[in-house]
Design an enzyme around this catalytic site. Structure first.
Site, short mmCIF file in Angstrom:
data_model
loop_
_atom_site.label_atom_id
_atom_site.label_comp_id
_atom_site.label_asym_id
_atom_site.label_seq_id
_atom_site.Cartn_x
_atom_site.Cartn_y
_atom_site.Cartn_z
N SER A 1 0.84 -1.21 0.00
CA SER A 1 0.00 0.00 0.00
C SER A 1 0.87 1.25 0.00
O SER A 1 2.06 1.18 0.30
CB SER A 1 -0.86 -0.02 1.27
OG SER A 1 -1.35 1.29 1.59
N TYR B 1 -3.29 0.10 10.08
CA TYR B 1 -3.13 -0.30 8.67
C TYR B 1 -1.72 0.00 8.19
O TYR B 1 -1.06 -0.85 7.56
CB TYR B 1 -4.16 0.46 7.85
CG TYR B 1 -4.24 0.11 6.40
CD1 TYR B 1 -3.61 0.89 5.44
CD2 TYR B 1 -4.97 -0.99 5.96
CE1 TYR B 1 -3.69 0.58 4.10
CE2 TYR B 1 -5.07 -1.30 4.62
CZ TYR B 1 -4.42 -0.50 3.69
OH TYR B 1 -4.50 -0.79 2.35
P1 NAP Z 1 -12.12 -4.80 -0.23
O1 NAP Z 1 -12.87 -4.27 -1.40
O2 NAP Z 1 -12.51 -4.40 1.15
O3 NAP Z 1 -12.09 -6.43 -0.33
C1 NAP Z 1 -11.46 -7.12 0.68
C2 NAP Z 1 -11.61 -8.59 0.38
O4 NAP Z 1 -10.92 -9.32 1.39
C3 NAP Z 1 -13.03 -9.09 0.38
O5 NAP Z 1 -13.19 -10.09 -0.62
C4 NAP Z 1 -13.19 -9.74 1.76
O6 NAP Z 1 -14.19 -10.73 1.69
C5 NAP Z 1 -11.79 -10.31 1.96
N1 NAP Z 1 -11.36 -10.51 3.36
C6 NAP Z 1 -11.29 -9.59 4.34
N2 NAP Z 1 -10.85 -10.16 5.48
C7 NAP Z 1 -10.62 -11.50 5.20
C8 NAP Z 1 -10.17 -12.61 5.95
N3 NAP Z 1 -9.86 -12.49 7.25
N4 NAP Z 1 -10.06 -13.80 5.33
C9 NAP Z 1 -10.39 -13.94 4.03
N5 NAP Z 1 -10.83 -12.92 3.25
C10 NAP Z 1 -10.94 -11.71 3.84
O7 NAP Z 1 -10.57 -4.42 -0.37
P2 NAP Z 1 -9.74 -3.90 -1.64
O8 NAP Z 1 -9.83 -2.42 -1.72
O9 NAP Z 1 -10.07 -4.74 -2.82
O10 NAP Z 1 -8.27 -4.23 -1.11
C11 NAP Z 1 -7.69 -5.49 -1.33
C12 NAP Z 1 -6.28 -5.41 -0.79
O11 NAP Z 1 -5.62 -4.29 -1.39
C13 NAP Z 1 -6.22 -5.18 0.72
O12 NAP Z 1 -5.10 -5.85 1.24
C14 NAP Z 1 -5.99 -3.66 0.82
O13 NAP Z 1 -5.35 -3.32 2.03
C15 NAP Z 1 -5.11 -3.44 -0.36
N6 NAP Z 1 -5.08 -2.08 -0.89
C16 NAP Z 1 -6.23 -1.45 -1.25
C17 NAP Z 1 -6.14 -0.17 -1.83
C18 NAP Z 1 -7.35 0.59 -2.27
O14 NAP Z 1 -7.20 1.81 -2.53
N7 NAP Z 1 -8.51 -0.03 -2.37
C19 NAP Z 1 -4.90 0.41 -2.03
C20 NAP Z 1 -3.75 -0.27 -1.60
C21 NAP Z 1 -3.86 -1.52 -1.06
P3 NAP Z 1 -14.98 -11.24 3.03
O15 NAP Z 1 -15.38 -10.01 3.78
O16 NAP Z 1 -16.15 -12.04 2.50
O17 NAP Z 1 -14.00 -12.08 3.78
C1 GCO Z 2 -6.79 5.39 3.36
C2 GCO Z 2 -6.94 4.43 2.20
C3 GCO Z 2 -5.60 3.86 1.78
C4 GCO Z 2 -5.79 2.88 0.65
C5 GCO Z 2 -4.50 2.33 0.20
C6 GCO Z 2 -3.56 3.36 -0.32
O1 GCO Z 2 -7.70 5.45 4.19
O2 GCO Z 2 -5.74 6.06 3.38
O3 GCO Z 2 -7.86 3.40 2.51
O4 GCO Z 2 -4.97 3.25 2.87
O5 GCO Z 2 -6.60 1.83 1.05
O6 GCO Z 2 -3.90 1.51 1.13
O7 GCO Z 2 -2.48 2.67 -0.91
#
Ligand code: NAP
Ligand code: GCO
Length: 260
Positions: free
Chosen positions: A145, A158
């Site tokens: 992230s 986080y």
């Molecule tokens: P999201 O839309 O909230 O989806 C999260 C997924 O993880 C869901 O399918 C959820 O399904 C599953 N999950 C959560 N806890 C779990 C557990 N204990 N065991 C198994 N499955 C679990 O998240 P996203 O935005 O796609 O993010 C995915 C990854 O990318 C995360 O690691 C997040 O930190 C990272 N990330 C996101 C962003 C962003 O801007 N969105 C940026 C950088 C990094 P269930 O609830 O059914 O388990």
């Molecule tokens: C926040 C956001 C970010 C993104 C992502 C950025 O509240 O700052 O959720 O943390 O999820 O991780 O890379």
């Protein structure tokens, strides 16, 4: 050159891939030729995801598994090996965030974020590495992230988890590189998924702040992660190890744009 990015004959597990970034990465890995397994905790999310994958032409097999639970993870890995074969590619994607000022955050909530975002990638990686070694190698991709590099108010747990995940990535690379296992990170910027929906509400001051920080001047989409994950999952990255590939529209390269 086309075969450099082929995943034909491989088996992949993408954790937390019922929707969001994980869904897009699993779809990409499938369309590059791999057999794909995904997991999540909710049966409802799983069933909807299987339909959504099918609509996109992807035959993904879903498993109910809370990745913080070592027993559930061991059972899932065994089931995937039975159903699809030994896991060649692991994407540790499952993750949550809690946006709470640190001094107001109960320690239990801090621990929950660390558990899912940092301990779980340790648990799942530990479960798949022995078979990767036996098979002669593998790919582990940890979803890091911006918060692997930067702090921000209200996301202390986080950021601590994602900073730790960057170092876990480097440590797996250091410890298992000799077995032809490449462990790298993908660091998405701000991506439009359910996780960031609260930040994208109309009129949100965050949006203006973020656009000033993002040279690309847009939110990322899950599809922006498809190419980078295929690169890190394929033979094209066999000498890339311990690296975090940021897919952030330039956020980390820029001090930010001055107000016009
Ligand atoms: P999201 O839309 O909230 O989806 C999260 C997924 O993880 C869901 O399918 C959820 O399904 C599953 N999950 C959560 N806890 C779990 C557990 N204990 N065991 C198994 N499955 C679990 O998240 P996203 O935005 O796609 O993010 C995915 C990854 O990318 C995360 O690691 C997040 O930190 C990272 N990330 C996101 C962003 C962003 O801007 N969105 C940026 C950088 C990094 P269930 O609830 O059914 O388990
Ligand atoms: C926040 C956001 C970010 C993104 C992502 C950025 O509240 O700052 O959720 O943390 O999820 O991780 O890379």
């Amino acid at each position: 050159m086309k075969n450099l990015f082929s995943l034909e004959g491989k088996t992949a597990l993408v954790t937390g891939a019922a929707y969001g970034i994980g869904f897009a990465m699993a779809e990409a890995i499938s369309k590059a030729g791999a057999k794909v397994a995904f997991c999540c905790r909710s049966e409802e999310h799983l069933n909807k995801a299987v339909e959504d994958y099918a609509q996109n032409g992807v035959d993904a097999k879903g498993y109910i598994c809370d990745v913080t639970d070592e027993i559930q993870v061991a059972a899932m890995v065994n089931d995937i090996e039975r159903d699809l074969g030994v896991i060649d590619i692991l994407v540790n994607n499952a993750g949550i965030i809690k946006r709470v000022p640190m001094t107001q955050m109960p320690a239990g909530e801090f621990r929950q974020v660390i558990d899912i975002d940092l301990v779980a990638p340790f648990i799942v990686s530990k479960a798949v590495i022995p078979q990767m070694i036996k098979k002669g190698g593998g790919k582990i991709i940890n979803v890091c992230s911006m918060m692997s590099e930067l702090g921000r108010e209200t996301v202390s747990a986080y950021a601590a988890a994602k900073g730790g995940l960057k170092m876990l990535t480097r440590n797996i690379a250091a410890e298992y590189g000799e077995y032809n296992i490449q462990c790298n990170g993908i660091g998405p910027g701000y991506i439009a998924t359910p996780q960031t929906a609260p930040l994208r509400q109309p009129g949100s001051a965050f949006n203006e702040f973020l656009m000033a920080k993002t040279p690309a001047n847009r939110w990322g989409n899950p599809e922006d992660l498809m190419g980078p994950v295929i690169f890190l999952a394929s033979g094209a990255s066999d000498f890339v190890n311990g690296h975090v590939l940021y897919v952030d529209g330039g956020i980390l390269a820029s001090i930010g744009k001055q107000p016009k």
